[in-house]
Design an enzyme around this catalytic site. Structure first.
Site, PDB file in Angstrom:
ATOM      1  CB  CYS A   1      -0.935   0.000   1.209  1.00 56.74           C
ATOM      2  SG  CYS A   1      -0.076  -0.108   2.791  1.00 56.74           S
TER       3      CYS A   1
ATOM      4  CD  GLN B   1       3.349  -4.980  10.279  1.00 53.04           C
ATOM      5  OE1 GLN B   1       4.193  -4.081  10.218  1.00 53.04           O
ATOM      6  NE2 GLN B   1       2.647  -5.228  11.363  1.00 53.04           N
TER       7      GLN B   1
ATOM      8  CD  GLN C   1       3.926  -5.552   3.122  1.00 49.99           C
ATOM      9  OE1 GLN C   1       4.820  -4.713   3.252  1.00 49.99           O
ATOM     10  NE2 GLN C   1       2.650  -5.241   3.287  1.00 49.99           N
TER      11      GLN C   1
ATOM     12  N   GLY D   1     -13.533   0.601  14.620  1.00 54.51           N
ATOM     13  CA  GLY D   1     -12.747   1.329  13.629  1.00 54.51           C
ATOM     14  C   GLY D   1     -11.386   0.703  13.396  1.00 54.51           C
TER      15      GLY D   1
END
Length: 423
Positions: free
Chosen positions: A50, A117, A121, A192
């Protein structure tokens, strides 16, 4: 043969541009095959998240030649205007490309410094390139060395140990108070993004039970299913809160959801076993007076921000040590690559010499078969083989001398162990 890292990330482009050049798992194999076939890349891999899209590849071209080629390909592939792409791309070549890849894998180039993270990836990008057949010896070695450096950074520095997100900080605080969380029951209020992250961290810590309270049950159910949580309405909180060891709240309510009286009743039911509470909401979800109760540990978002600021400083100090590890890793890889290039040159030179030897031997054998004088055949063989071996070094020495390249001339004299002193 050069290594390139070309990309676009959160520093160089807004999400409206980044999303236009992102690759999905469905089209990644096709894109890698195009890079190999259309761009003449010897090897290629693509990292697409992202926050960044990066192309890693090996190619026998200069930086100037590659730049326009990559922009044109991205324009065609994603149907995006070239000016949007060109103005957002960054380029790294050879050692800088290697150093950049290693920094990315270690979280040193991430939006959140040291986030873990990105390494997962990067490993996924490696696996996808392997599956697509675009990974060979150089990229294979580069990725493996990158993973080794990232592991060393995680092991030898504290870059990943300090909480630098509100969600992570909240869960870390709970661990400090309760130790292990396996026996803890948690009530999360809201559904949320922050609460979702908190739920994932708690799930990773194997808490005993998670309950999610939200105004709209349907909205909370998808998240709850992911972490195996129960779902209740806000109206059910008073009857359920006494069962919670940990309460973390983050809603958009303009008025407090939890008051002092509600917690006093809950503590009575709990026989004054303590409750850890975190109020991430602004305005507050939990009345300030709740923190006055003896058996309540109440933290607000301001408390967490103070912890996060301190931890960010700790990560920045750890990042300095990490940069040294990355730099050493890049140097080691480039040393291996230079050795590989040297080995290729040695092999090519030996093959050239051996090929000439075989050619001359075959000719000499034919001459001997035709009864030519053996001494003359041997003399011709020796002369021609010597002339061949002398030709390239002699030409290099003459060109260096004629061009006034003293350093090169001294180097060649040293390589060929030449004694130029007068006897």
């Amino acid at each position: 043969m050069s290594i390139f890292a070309v990309g676009i990330n959160h520093k160089t482009a807004p999400v409206s541009v980044r999303e236009k050049v992102a690759f999905t798992p469905d089209n990644l194999t096709h894109a890698l095959q195009q890079m190999v076939d259309q761009l003449n890349c010897q090897e290629a891999a693509i990292l697409s998240t992202c926050n960044r899209t990066e192309l890693y590849f090996v190619q026998d071209r200069t930086v100037d030649q590659v730049q326009q080629q990559i922009v044109d390909w991205l324009q065609r592939y994603h149907q995006v205007p070239a000016h949007l792409i060109a103005s957002s791309l960054y380029w790294h070549h050879d050692r800088k490309a290697v150093n950049h890849m290693m920094r990315v894998a270690c979280g040193l180039d991430s939006l959140v410094l040291g986030e873990p993270q990105i390494l997962g990836q990067m490993k996924q990008a490696y696996s996808q390139a392997k599956a697509a057949g675009s990974m060979q010896m150089i990229m294979e070695r580069l990725f493996q060395r990158t993973f080794g450096v990232a592991k060393e950074v995680r092991t030898e520095t504290d870059i990943g140990t300090s909480a630098v997100s509100v969600a992570f900080a909240a869960v870390n605080l709970a661990k400090h108070i309760f130790g292990q969380l396996q026996k803890s029951k948690v009530l999360l209020i809201g559904a949320g993004e922050t609460i979702e992250l908190v739920a994932r961290h708690l799930h990773d810590n194997q808490v005993s039970k998670i309950t999610v309270a939200n105004r709209t049950v349907a909205r909370a159910e998808a998240m709850a299913k992911e972490v195996g949580a129960d779902v209740i309405t806000l109206a059910q909180i008073p009857e359920q809160i006494s069962d919670a060891d940990i309460v973390i709240s983050s809603t958009g309510s303009t008025l407090p959801i939890i008051g002092k009286g509600m917690i006093e009743k809950a503590l009575a039911k709990r026989r004054h076993r303590p409750i850890f509470m975190v109020d991430i909401a602004v305005p507050r979800d939990i009345e300030e007076q709740v923190g006055e109760l003896e058996d309540v540990f109440l933290y607000t978002v301001d408390d967490l921000q103070g912890i996060i600021a301190k931890n960010m400083e700790n990560r920045r100090k750890a990042a300095e040590d990490a940069e040294h590890i990355v730099s050493d890793g890049a140097d080691q890889f480039m040393s291996w690559l230079r050795g590989l290039n040297t080995q290729n040159a040695v092999v090519a030179y030996r093959q050239q010499c051996l090929s000439k030897r075989d050619e001359l031997l075959q000719k000499a054998s034919a001459q001997l078969a035709n009864n030519k004088n053996p001494d003359a055949v041997m003399a011709e063989l020796a002369t021609k083989l010597t002339n061949h071996l002398m030709h390239a070094p002699t030409r290099a020495i003459q060109q260096a001398a004629q061009g006034g390249e003293l350093d090169k001339l001294i180097y060649l004299q040293d390589v060929f162990d030449l004694d130029t002193k007068d006897n």
